[in-house]
Design a protein around this motif. Structure first.
Motif, PDB file in Angstrom:
ATOM      1  N   PRO A  13       0.798  -1.234   0.000  1.00 15.94           N
ATOM      2  CA  PRO A  13       0.000   0.000   0.000  1.00 15.94           C
ATOM      3  C   PRO A  13       0.831   1.285   0.000  1.00 15.94           C
ATOM      4  O   PRO A  13       0.341   2.322  -0.435  1.00 15.94           O
ATOM      5  CB  PRO A  13      -0.822  -0.104   1.290  1.00 15.94           C
ATOM      6  N   LEU A  42      -9.176   8.784  -7.330  1.00 21.83           N
ATOM      7  CA  LEU A  42      -9.736   7.899  -6.306  1.00 21.83           C
ATOM      8  C   LEU A  42     -10.074   6.538  -6.915  1.00 21.83           C
ATOM      9  O   LEU A  42      -9.778   5.488  -6.328  1.00 21.83           O
ATOM     10  CB  LEU A  42     -10.985   8.558  -5.694  1.00 21.83           C
ATOM     11  N   GLU A  46      -8.607   2.986  -5.783  1.00 21.75           N
ATOM     12  CA  GLU A  46      -9.492   1.934  -5.278  1.00 21.75           C
ATOM     13  C   GLU A  46      -9.254   0.615  -6.020  1.00 21.75           C
ATOM     14  O   GLU A  46      -9.231  -0.463  -5.414  1.00 21.75           O
ATOM     15  CB  GLU A  46     -10.966   2.337  -5.451  1.00 21.75           C
TER      16      GLU A  46
ATOM     17  N   ASP B  19      -2.834  12.335   3.364  1.00 23.26           N
ATOM     18  CA  ASP B  19      -3.665  11.366   2.647  1.00 23.26           C
ATOM     19  C   ASP B  19      -4.077  10.212   3.560  1.00 23.26           C
ATOM     20  O   ASP B  19      -3.238   9.608   4.213  1.00 23.26           O
ATOM     21  CB  ASP B  19      -2.874  10.768   1.472  1.00 23.26           C
ATOM     22  N   ASP B  21      -5.320   6.659   3.115  1.00 24.99           N
ATOM     23  CA  ASP B  21      -5.513   5.624   2.096  1.00 24.99           C
ATOM     24  C   ASP B  21      -5.277   4.254   2.722  1.00 24.99           C
ATOM     25  O   ASP B  21      -5.183   4.135   3.948  1.00 24.99           O
ATOM     26  CB  ASP B  21      -4.598   5.874   0.887  1.00 24.99           C
ATOM     27  N   MET B  22      -5.196   3.247   1.893  1.00 28.73           N
ATOM     28  CA  MET B  22      -5.023   1.883   2.398  1.00 28.73           C
ATOM     29  C   MET B  22      -3.733   1.754   3.213  1.00 28.73           C
ATOM     30  O   MET B  22      -3.633   0.904   4.087  1.00 28.73           O
ATOM     31  CB  MET B  22      -4.989   0.920   1.214  1.00 28.73           C
ATOM     32  N   TYR B  23      -2.757   2.593   2.918  1.00 31.92           N
ATOM     33  CA  TYR B  23      -1.482   2.541   3.640  1.00 31.92           C
ATOM     34  C   TYR B  23      -1.601   3.177   5.024  1.00 31.92           C
ATOM     35  O   TYR B  23      -1.091   2.662   6.008  1.00 31.92           O
ATOM     36  CB  TYR B  23      -0.414   3.253   2.812  1.00 31.92           C
ATOM     37  N   SER B  51      -6.045  15.740   2.850  1.00 27.17           N
ATOM     38  CA  SER B  51      -5.933  16.059   1.432  1.00 27.17           C
ATOM     39  C   SER B  51      -6.595  14.995   0.561  1.00 27.17           C
ATOM     40  O   SER B  51      -6.891  15.233  -0.607  1.00 27.17           O
ATOM     41  CB  SER B  51      -4.460  16.180   1.042  1.00 27.17           C
ATOM     42  N   TYR B  52      -6.853  13.833   1.152  1.00 23.00           N
ATOM     43  CA  TYR B  52      -7.378  12.721   0.359  1.00 23.00           C
ATOM     44  C   TYR B  52      -7.953  11.672   1.291  1.00 23.00           C
ATOM     45  O   TYR B  52      -7.398  11.411   2.359  1.00 23.00           O
ATOM     46  CB  TYR B  52      -6.221  12.115  -0.450  1.00 23.00           C
ATOM     47  N   ILE B  53      -9.078  11.080   0.906  1.00 16.26           N
ATOM     48  CA  ILE B  53      -9.588   9.928   1.667  1.00 16.26           C
ATOM     49  C   ILE B  53     -10.142   8.903   0.691  1.00 16.26           C
ATOM     50  O   ILE B  53     -10.852   9.254  -0.249  1.00 16.26           O
ATOM     51  CB  ILE B  53     -10.631  10.350   2.737  1.00 16.26           C
ATOM     52  N   ASP B  54      -9.815   7.659   0.901  1.00 16.17           N
ATOM     53  CA  ASP B  54     -10.325   6.593   0.035  1.00 16.17           C
ATOM     54  C   ASP B  54     -11.324   5.750   0.820  1.00 16.17           C
ATOM     55  O   ASP B  54     -11.665   6.080   1.962  1.00 16.17           O
ATOM     56  CB  ASP B  54      -9.166   5.752  -0.516  1.00 16.17           C
ATOM     57  N   SER B  55     -11.781   4.658   0.219  1.00 12.01           N
ATOM     58  CA  SER B  55     -12.833   3.862   0.866  1.00 12.01           C
ATOM     59  C   SER B  55     -12.338   3.185   2.139  1.00 12.01           C
ATOM     60  O   SER B  55     -13.137   2.900   3.025  1.00 12.01           O
ATOM     61  CB  SER B  55     -13.410   2.835  -0.106  1.00 12.01           C
ATOM     62  N   SER B  56     -11.035   2.954   2.248  1.00  5.30           N
ATOM     63  CA  SER B  56     -10.557   2.328   3.489  1.00  5.30           C
ATOM     64  C   SER B  56     -10.630   3.333   4.641  1.00  5.30           C
ATOM     65  O   SER B  56     -10.899   2.958   5.788  1.00  5.30           O
ATOM     66  CB  SER B  56      -9.134   1.780   3.328  1.00  5.30           C
ATOM     67  N   ALA B  59     -14.332   3.494   5.498  1.00  2.00           N
ATOM     68  CA  ALA B  59     -14.707   2.285   6.245  1.00  2.00           C
ATOM     69  C   ALA B  59     -14.254   2.390   7.702  1.00  2.00           C
ATOM     70  O   ALA B  59     -14.963   1.950   8.616  1.00  2.00           O
ATOM     71  CB  ALA B  59     -14.093   1.050   5.578  1.00  2.00           C
ATOM     72  N   VAL B  62     -16.784   4.519   9.442  1.00  2.00           N
ATOM     73  CA  VAL B  62     -18.039   3.789   9.612  1.00  2.00           C
ATOM     74  C   VAL B  62     -17.907   2.829  10.798  1.00  2.00           C
ATOM     75  O   VAL B  62     -18.797   2.734  11.652  1.00  2.00           O
ATOM     76  CB  VAL B  62     -18.439   3.019   8.324  1.00  2.00           C
ATOM     77  N   ILE B  87     -17.886  12.780  -1.788  1.00  2.48           N
ATOM     78  CA  ILE B  87     -17.723  11.328  -1.615  1.00  2.48           C
ATOM     79  C   ILE B  87     -18.709  10.811  -0.569  1.00  2.48           C
ATOM     80  O   ILE B  87     -19.321   9.762  -0.742  1.00  2.48           O
ATOM     81  CB  ILE B  87     -16.272  10.976  -1.207  1.00  2.48           C
ATOM     82  N   SER B  91     -21.728   8.198  -1.294  1.00  2.00           N
ATOM     83  CA  SER B  91     -21.776   6.936  -0.540  1.00  2.00           C
ATOM     84  C   SER B  91     -23.007   6.865   0.355  1.00  2.00           C
ATOM     85  O   SER B  91     -23.139   5.928   1.144  1.00  2.00           O
ATOM     86  CB  SER B  91     -20.548   6.812   0.361  1.00  2.00           C
TER      87      SER B  91
END
Ligand SMILES: Nc1ncnc2c1ncn2[C@@H]1O[C@H](COP(=O)(O)OP(=O)(O)O)[C@@H](O)[C@H]1O
Ligand SMILES: Nc1ncnc2c1ncn2[C@@H]1O[C@H](COP(=O)(O)OP(=O)(O)O)[C@@H](O)[C@H]1O
Lengths: 136, 109, 136, 109
Positions: A13, A42, A46, B19, B21-23, B51-56, B59, B62, B87, B91
């Motif tokens: 990652p 994004l 993903e 950011d 993210d998954m990392y 600056s950035y957010i992904d689905s991880s 989640a 949530v 986003i 969602s």
């Protein structure tokens, strides 16, 4: 392959930030409207996260290859791995009416790209094809 | 991503920057859950430096929300940019998360 | 090659921005000190510009491959092309005491990297090896 | 990169913004040389919006400087960041280019 820009990263990652950086610059070069660049970034992120999580089951020393090309009708991205095959139905995605962690990725990919398809001719691993059409 | 945690009038405010993210989301999850395990009644997340957010990342929040609701705690969001707002809307989480405009609203509400 | 991050671009100057973006992110991941990241970015960009200008003589539809790896002693970058062979002496560079356009690139590359060498075993094209040691 | 040209008290100020690299420097060269061909006596380049400059950008300015010197014109630089300053120093061009701190200095000097 000569008009493609290609980035290959280990399936860890920490390298996703590189894919995002290249995606943004390629999207800019392709002339995608400003507001959509974040969506595209994004979506590609993903898709690569899914490769790490699902196709490689979290293994971090495999390889992910992301190819970009500017085409007349828009912007094309191909994501290749050599991991477990995804079932093509997964592209449906779960309903968003349910509040639970997970299952958002596919929706975010389909939000940004007009075509989202696994190449069914690919024998080993996955090849996800993403195309965004230039909006008039 | 870096995370700082500040205390405003007895309420913890978690301020991630960079950011998500998954990392980086496992680190966020660790910080978030360690506060929630203490059963804080309110927890504010300030997104202004994100600056950035992904689905991880989503989640993770949530999961945090569900854990807080289980004991009647409240998770409040602050400093949501238009990009992140979009986003959340997409969602269908804009109705699920409590989103505030100012720190005072978040604290008093 | 599995711990390498690789970017391949067409030899058109418009893609140099992608190489710069990846270089910056890789340099950050490698733990290079902040102040040096701009130097490394400039150096890799200069090396790729040289490939376009000299090895490919301005042809924009060839391929440039840039490989990055974080190593224990620092940060390694390899730049490969299939163009005209560079003579290894060029790595000397001209004197900077003369004021004229051109001839700066090599100096900027050597400013950022401790090792700058063409792989002499390479038969066709060039492979430039750049290594920056972690400074204590 | 984008370029705007403004006129301050009769003196042209060229303001490039963004990255100056092998891709964008031909455009810069075109704008610069078209002013120089008119034999302007002074020309100011404001670097404050320049995020990056490579050797092709520097070569472009060296070329401009030589062309201006040939007729006694002066090329003046403004808004040089520390990063760009360092590259000029390293290239031994800090002594060759006239670098000013403020627009007034650049105009009056
Ligand atoms: N590249 C992939 N390879 C294999 N399976 C995948 C891949 N991408 C997605 N999937 C499957 O599709 C499901 C939905 O994916 P997604 O919407 O991204 O949600 P999440 O990854 O959060 O579960 C995943 O749970 C997984 O089963
Ligand atoms: N990748 C390369 N392939 C072939 N020749 C090269 C390459 N890189 C540099 N050179 C040669 O080395 C010289 C010095 O390079 P450089 O310092 O970058 O200056 P410039 O490119 O401005 O001439 C060039 O003029 C060219 O002759």
């Amino acid at each position: 392959m000569k008009d493609w820009t290609i980035i290959a990263i280990p399936s860890h990652p920490k390298y996703l930030v590189l894919v995002r950086a290249v995606t943004v610059k390629m999207a800019e070069l392709s002339g995608i409207v400003d507001g959509a660049i974040e969506d595209v970034k994004l979506a590609v992120d993903e898709a690569c996260s899914n490769v790490i999580k699902h196709a490689y089951r979290g293994e971090t020393d495999k390889k992910i290859v992301v190819k970009f090309r500017i085409i007349r009708k828009g912007f094309e991205v191909i994501i290749e791995d050599k991991g477990l095959k995804a079932s093509p139905e997964l592209i449906e995605g779960r309903s968003l009416n349910e509040v639970r962690p997970g299952g958002l990725g596919i929706h975010l990919i389909k939000r940004a790209f007009d075509i989202v398809a696994f190449d069914e001719k690919r024998k080993k691993g996955n090849r996800l094809i993403l195309i965004r059409f230039r909006k008039k | 991503m870096e995370i700082i945690i500040i205390d405003i009038r007895g309420i913890k405010v978690l301020v991630p920057s960079g950011d998500i993210d998954m990392y980086t989301s496992p680190e966020l999850r660790k910080e978030l859950m360690s506060l929630i395990h203490k059963k804080v009644s309110s927890l504010i997340i300030d997104f202004k430096e994100v600056s950035y957010i992904d689905s991880s990342g989503i989640a993770t929040f949530v999961e945090g929300l569900k854990a807080m609701r289980a004991y009647g705690g409240r998770l409040k969001f602050l400093g949501i940019s238009n990009g992140i707002r979009e986003i959340f809307n997409f969602s269908k989480l804009d109705k699920v998360f409590e989103i505030f405009k100012t720190i005072d609203d978040a604290i008093n509400n």
